[in-house]
Design a protein around this motif. Structure first.
Motif: not given
Length: 275
Positions: A187, A207, A209-211, A213-218
């Protein structure tokens, strides 16, 4: 007595001299002041030189750069834009476009550049290009990545060229053949690579869980790795995705989410906490 009192002007003192507004007399200079340099002559604020536009030949957004790989008459910097055009920069002139008509896709966040073993390397979404900055020629498919449209960071470490390829950390010594040295959780995706000056080990940012654009803070993860072992040495959880490790002034500066901090060895701290 002369020399009895020591006056130190640093970052804190400069900020203390800032007025609360341009119309208030509670500071030495207003909030709209710019181009001030307090360091050439003690006790005097000097105006800095006006910036020089060196982007006359620039035809796209610059997305990566590195030092030149040449020893004789190297350029100050080798750069690549989002269209795959390659430039060099000299101290006298501006940017000179050296290579055009890229066949691969280069994009912000995905593309990285390094100088290694006499050549310059740049990553696209699918391949790693090998650039000869002496003749200004390149081979765009010098090495192939298994995962496309993910970050492909590069790092020269222990006489090897390492590259992130999804959840795989790979290395090459010839710029053509990749070998997988470390496999992370399926993941995770490798985002940035760097070196920890306190331990000398590699820094690997992923990261959970790969996002991209970092549009969701993880939460993000920073691994310490020796470059050879089957598993990382340490795993450190950080608040956001770390996008860059930049050594400067004895610190490793870190881009994380929407902040710019520094690496402490156990996490990321904001610059004001360094004072």
């Amino acid at each position: 007595m002369d020399g009895k009192t020591l006056l130190t002007i640093g970052a804190k003192e400069i900020l203390d001299g800032l007025a609360s507004s341009d119309y208030a007399a509670n500071g030495g200079f207003g909030v709209s002041s710019s181009n001030l340099n307090p360091f050439p002559t003690e006790g005097i604020l000097q105006a800095t030189q006006d910036p020089t536009d060196k982007s006359t030949n620039l035809s796209g957004n610059l997305i990566a750069s590195c030092e030149d790989s040449q020893v004789v008459s190297p350029a100050n910097r080798v750069l690549i834009d989002a269209s795959g055009n390659v430039y060099d920069s000299s101290s006298v002139g501006g940017l000179t476009k050296r290579i055009t008509s890229a066949a691969k896709t280069y994009s912000f966040g995905v593309t990285d550049m390094v100088s290694y073993a006499g050549s310059t390397y740049a990553t696209s979404t699918t391949h790693m290009a090998k650039i000869n900055t002496s003749a200004w020629t390149w081979t765009e498919d010098s090495a192939v990545f298994a995962s496309s449209s993910v970050h492909h960071p590069l790092l020269v470490y222990e006489q090897r060229l390492y590259a992130g390829d999804g959840n795989l950390l790979k290395y090459t010594t010839d710029g053509v053949n990749f070998s997988t040295i470390l496999t992370l959780a399926s993941t995770e995706r490798i985002v940035a690579l760097g070196i920890d000056p306190s331990t000398g080990q590699m820094l690997i940012s992923t990261q959970v869980s790969y996002n991209p654009t970092d549009s969701v803070q993880q939460k993000g993860i920073v691994y310490l790795y020796d470059g050879n072992s089957e598993k990382p040495t340490r795993k450190i959880i950080v608040e956001e995705m770390v996008t860059a490790f930049v050594p400067h002034g004895g610190l490793v500066h870190v881009g994380m989410g929407q902040i710019w901090g520094y690496w402490t060895g156990t996490g990321v701290a904001l610059p004001r906490q360094a004072a």
